[in-house]
Enzyme design. Structure first.
Site, PDB file in Angstrom:
ATOM      1  N   HIS A  13       0.836  -1.196   0.000  1.00  0.00           N
ATOM      2  CA  HIS A  13       0.000   0.000   0.000  1.00  0.00           C
ATOM      3  C   HIS A  13       0.873   1.249   0.000  1.00  0.00           C
ATOM      4  O   HIS A  13       2.074   1.188   0.212  1.00  0.00           O
ATOM      5  CB  HIS A  13      -0.973   0.018   1.192  1.00  0.00           C
ATOM      6  CG  HIS A  13      -0.339   0.196   2.538  1.00  0.00           C
ATOM      7  ND1 HIS A  13      -1.070   0.378   3.679  1.00  0.00           N
ATOM      8  CD2 HIS A  13       0.966   0.240   2.932  1.00  0.00           C
ATOM      9  CE1 HIS A  13      -0.270   0.524   4.709  1.00  0.00           C
ATOM     10  NE2 HIS A  13       0.963   0.443   4.292  1.00  0.00           N
ATOM     11  N   CYS A  32       5.607   5.967   4.966  1.00  0.00           N
ATOM     12  CA  CYS A  32       4.463   5.253   4.385  1.00  0.00           C
ATOM     13  C   CYS A  32       3.874   6.012   3.197  1.00  0.00           C
ATOM     14  O   CYS A  32       2.992   5.497   2.507  1.00  0.00           O
ATOM     15  CB  CYS A  32       3.393   5.002   5.433  1.00  0.00           C
ATOM     16  SG  CYS A  32       3.892   3.785   6.658  1.00  0.00           S
ATOM     17  N   HIS A  38       4.906   0.068  -0.368  1.00  0.00           N
ATOM     18  CA  HIS A  38       5.708  -0.886   0.395  1.00  0.00           C
ATOM     19  C   HIS A  38       4.765  -1.980   0.873  1.00  0.00           C
ATOM     20  O   HIS A  38       3.546  -1.808   0.865  1.00  0.00           O
ATOM     21  CB  HIS A  38       6.396  -0.194   1.577  1.00  0.00           C
ATOM     22  CG  HIS A  38       5.420   0.442   2.508  1.00  0.00           C
ATOM     23  ND1 HIS A  38       4.917   1.705   2.293  1.00  0.00           N
ATOM     24  CD2 HIS A  38       4.804  -0.040   3.614  1.00  0.00           C
ATOM     25  CE1 HIS A  38       4.047   1.983   3.235  1.00  0.00           C
ATOM     26  NE2 HIS A  38       3.939   0.945   4.059  1.00  0.00           N
ATOM     27  N   HIS A  40       3.433  -5.273   3.492  1.00  0.00           N
ATOM     28  CA  HIS A  40       3.311  -5.777   4.861  1.00  0.00           C
ATOM     29  C   HIS A  40       2.876  -7.234   4.808  1.00  0.00           C
ATOM     30  O   HIS A  40       2.132  -7.639   3.915  1.00  0.00           O
ATOM     31  CB  HIS A  40       2.254  -5.006   5.650  1.00  0.00           C
ATOM     32  CG  HIS A  40       2.638  -3.603   5.949  1.00  0.00           C
ATOM     33  ND1 HIS A  40       3.543  -3.263   6.917  1.00  0.00           N
ATOM     34  CD2 HIS A  40       2.252  -2.432   5.383  1.00  0.00           C
ATOM     35  CE1 HIS A  40       3.684  -1.953   6.964  1.00  0.00           C
ATOM     36  NE2 HIS A  40       2.913  -1.411   6.032  1.00  0.00           N
ATOM     37  N   ASP A  77      -4.727 -10.830  -0.864  1.00  0.00           N
ATOM     38  CA  ASP A  77      -3.371 -11.383  -0.815  1.00  0.00           C
ATOM     39  C   ASP A  77      -2.592 -11.068  -2.094  1.00  0.00           C
ATOM     40  O   ASP A  77      -3.081 -11.270  -3.205  1.00  0.00           O
ATOM     41  CB  ASP A  77      -3.453 -12.896  -0.620  1.00  0.00           C
ATOM     42  CG  ASP A  77      -2.105 -13.499  -0.267  1.00  0.00           C
ATOM     43  OD1 ASP A  77      -1.277 -12.807   0.368  1.00  0.00           O
ATOM     44  OD2 ASP A  77      -1.876 -14.675  -0.628  1.00  0.00           O
ATOM     45  N   HIS A  78      -1.396 -10.540  -1.902  1.00  0.00           N
ATOM     46  CA  HIS A  78      -0.493 -10.189  -3.005  1.00  0.00           C
ATOM     47  C   HIS A  78      -1.104  -9.143  -3.944  1.00  0.00           C
ATOM     48  O   HIS A  78      -0.902  -9.192  -5.158  1.00  0.00           O
ATOM     49  CB  HIS A  78      -0.030 -11.434  -3.760  1.00  0.00           C
ATOM     50  CG  HIS A  78       1.010 -12.199  -2.980  1.00  0.00           C
ATOM     51  ND1 HIS A  78       0.698 -12.903  -1.842  1.00  0.00           N
ATOM     52  CD2 HIS A  78       2.338 -12.341  -3.151  1.00  0.00           C
ATOM     53  CE1 HIS A  78       1.795 -13.446  -1.348  1.00  0.00           C
ATOM     54  NE2 HIS A  78       2.803 -13.122  -2.124  1.00  0.00           N
ATOM     55  N   GLU A 123      -0.433  -5.076  11.456  1.00  0.00           N
ATOM     56  CA  GLU A 123       0.325  -4.608  10.289  1.00  0.00           C
ATOM     57  C   GLU A 123       1.797  -4.952  10.458  1.00  0.00           C
ATOM     58  O   GLU A 123       2.489  -5.320   9.510  1.00  0.00           O
ATOM     59  CB  GLU A 123       0.141  -3.103  10.158  1.00  0.00           C
ATOM     60  CG  GLU A 123       0.841  -2.477   8.970  1.00  0.00           C
ATOM     61  CD  GLU A 123       0.677  -0.971   8.996  1.00  0.00           C
ATOM     62  OE1 GLU A 123       0.059  -0.438   8.067  1.00  0.00           O
ATOM     63  OE2 GLU A 123       1.156  -0.337   9.943  1.00  0.00           O
TER      64      GLU A 123
HETATM   65 NI    NI Z   1       2.597   0.509   5.552  1.00  0.00          NI
END
Ligand code: NI
Length: 135
Positions: A13, A32, A38, A40, A77-78, A123
């Site tokens: 995100h 962020c 990036h 998580h 996911d992904h 997270e």
């Molecule tokens: Ni983040």
């Protein structure tokens, strides 16, 4: 009786609010806000509640697993949350907002006798967000 099942998914995100300037976004979201996002490795705990049935189970774990995988994991996911998930076309993909989206996905798909009472999403190992029914 409550049962909590744990799921994991990975997603990327970028935190960037359209109503703010680039400088304000940088100040608010820090790294962020980096332009290219990036990732998580999220840890999702789904908690259900109800009396155990005649078989002694509060929920059929296979049914819960299938529901969460189909309603949530397959959608997230992904993925790059900002671009791939429609709900984040108009909302910043903070983990607060992600928890709300996951709750709504679960509620829309819910077929189990036990009640959905809590969605917890981590997270990182330092930040965990919780939605609880009735709060
Ligand atoms: Ni983040």
């Amino acid at each position: 009786m409550q049962l909590t099942s744990r799921f994991r998914f990975s997603a990327a995100h970028r935190l960037d609010a359209v109503e703010l300037t680039p400088v304000q976004n940088r100040e608010l979201y820090g790294k962020c806000n980096n332009p290219h996002g990036h990732g998580h490795d999220y840890v999702l705990d789904v908690t259900v509640e109800g009396p155990p049935d005649v078989s002694g189970l509060v929920a059929r774990r296979a049914a819960l697993d299938t529901l969460v995988r189909e309603a949530v994991i397959q959608k997230l996911d992904h993925r790059f949350l900002n671009k791939d998930v429609a709900e984040f076309a108009s909302a910043v993909p903070t983990t607060e907002n992600l928890a709300t989206v996951i709750r709504d996905y679960l509620k829309a798909a819910w077929t189990l006798p036990a009640k959905l009472v809590r969605v917890t999403i981590a997270e990182t190992d330092r930040n965990t967000f919780v939605w609880e029914a009735g709060k």
